[in-house]
Design a protein around this motif. Structure first.
Motif, PDB file in Angstrom:
ATOM      1  N   ALA A  45      -5.499 -16.965  37.462  1.00 45.12           N
ATOM      2  CA  ALA A  45      -4.530 -17.309  36.671  1.00 45.12           C
ATOM      3  C   ALA A  45      -4.365 -15.899  36.039  1.00 45.12           C
ATOM      4  CB  ALA A  45      -4.706 -18.317  35.492  1.00 45.12           C
ATOM      5  N   GLY A  46      -5.254 -14.843  35.842  1.00 42.87           N
ATOM      6  CA  GLY A  46      -5.068 -13.676  35.063  1.00 42.87           C
ATOM      7  C   GLY A  46      -5.198 -13.926  33.724  1.00 42.87           C
ATOM      8  N   THR A  96      -1.318 -22.104  33.379  1.00 41.79           N
ATOM      9  CA  THR A  96      -0.985 -21.013  32.574  1.00 41.79           C
ATOM     10  C   THR A  96      -1.786 -20.636  31.766  1.00 41.79           C
ATOM     11  OG1 THR A  96       1.108 -22.742  32.483  1.00 41.79           O
ATOM     12  CG2 THR A  96       0.981 -21.055  30.873  1.00 41.79           C
ATOM     13  N   VAL A  97      -1.800 -19.246  31.400  1.00 50.36           N
ATOM     14  CA  VAL A  97      -2.766 -18.457  30.522  1.00 50.36           C
ATOM     15  C   VAL A  97      -2.196 -18.773  29.282  1.00 50.36           C
ATOM     16  CG1 VAL A  97      -3.144 -16.152  29.960  1.00 50.36           C
ATOM     17  CG2 VAL A  97      -2.821 -16.669  32.387  1.00 50.36           C
ATOM     18  N   ARG A 131      -8.721 -24.562  31.276  1.00 51.75           N
ATOM     19  CA  ARG A 131      -9.828 -24.730  32.071  1.00 51.75           C
ATOM     20  C   ARG A 131     -11.116 -24.016  31.503  1.00 51.75           C
ATOM     21  NH1 ARG A 131      -9.956 -23.015  38.228  1.00 51.75           N
ATOM     22  NH2 ARG A 131      -9.288 -21.106  37.250  1.00 51.75           N
ATOM     23  N   ASP A 132     -10.825 -22.903  30.840  1.00 52.84           N
ATOM     24  CA  ASP A 132     -11.867 -22.065  30.348  1.00 52.84           C
ATOM     25  C   ASP A 132     -12.002 -22.682  28.861  1.00 52.84           C
ATOM     26  OD1 ASP A 132     -11.997 -19.900  32.216  1.00 52.84           O
ATOM     27  OD2 ASP A 132      -9.795 -19.329  31.321  1.00 52.84           O
ATOM     28  N   SER A 156      -1.766 -17.203  20.217  1.00 53.71           N
ATOM     29  CA  SER A 156      -2.065 -18.372  19.047  1.00 53.71           C
ATOM     30  C   SER A 156      -2.991 -19.570  19.666  1.00 53.71           C
ATOM     31  CB  SER A 156      -0.660 -19.002  18.654  1.00 53.71           C
ATOM     32  OG  SER A 156      -1.016 -20.055  17.854  1.00 53.71           O
ATOM     33  N   ASP A 157      -2.908 -19.820  20.910  1.00 55.61           N
ATOM     34  CA  ASP A 157      -3.823 -20.810  21.485  1.00 55.61           C
ATOM     35  C   ASP A 157      -5.176 -20.343  21.563  1.00 55.61           C
ATOM     36  OD1 ASP A 157      -1.390 -22.553  21.902  1.00 55.61           O
ATOM     37  OD2 ASP A 157      -1.195 -21.880  23.988  1.00 55.61           O
ATOM     38  N   VAL A 158      -5.464 -19.020  21.738  1.00 55.52           N
ATOM     39  CA  VAL A 158      -6.768 -18.365  22.026  1.00 55.52           C
ATOM     40  C   VAL A 158      -7.380 -18.392  20.568  1.00 55.52           C
ATOM     41  CG1 VAL A 158      -7.726 -16.468  22.261  1.00 55.52           C
ATOM     42  CG2 VAL A 158      -6.291 -17.078  24.040  1.00 55.52           C
ATOM     43  N   ASP A 159      -6.391 -18.230  19.379  1.00 57.90           N
ATOM     44  CA  ASP A 159      -6.902 -18.121  18.225  1.00 57.90           C
ATOM     45  C   ASP A 159      -7.406 -19.370  17.438  1.00 57.90           C
ATOM     46  OD1 ASP A 159      -6.542 -15.476  17.768  1.00 57.90           O
ATOM     47  OD2 ASP A 159      -4.677 -15.593  16.997  1.00 57.90           O
TER      48      ASP A 159
END
Length: 93
Positions: free
Chosen positions: A74-75, A2-3, A80-81, A7-10
């Motif tokens: 995953a786009g 899942t991408v 993982r990243d 909020s998760d990236v922040d």
């Protein structure tokens, strides 16, 4: 896979302030004294990436190295990243 949402990236970027979001990728820059040191660093990255089965985009400009992380399959940016960014930050200090 899942991408991550915005909020998760922040949150990820707050936990790893040396990384930034650029063109949909997690990116980080390193600067070394010379080309040989930059290449030694890239070889260390290669070992970690191969062991993790997740390979960053790598741009080398003499003594400057830029790593970019995105899960192309995953786009977008995934856990993982996020794990790879943290591992690169902590193991390559």
């Amino acid at each position: 896979m899942t991408v991550l949402n915005t909020s998760d990236v922040d949150t990820l970027l707050k936990q790893n302030p040396e990384w930034k979001l650029e063109s949909g990728k997690l990116v980080r820059d390193w600067t070394f004294e010379n080309f040989v040191q930059a290449m030694a660093f890239v070889n260390r990255v290669a070992g970690l990436a191969e062991a993790a089965g997740h390979h960053p985009d790598i741009d080398i400009r003499y003594n400057k190295v830029r790593l970019g992380l995105i899960s192309h399959d995953a786009g977008g940016i995934t856990t993982r990243d996020a794990k790879m960014a943290a591992r690169l930050s902590h193991e390559l200090v």
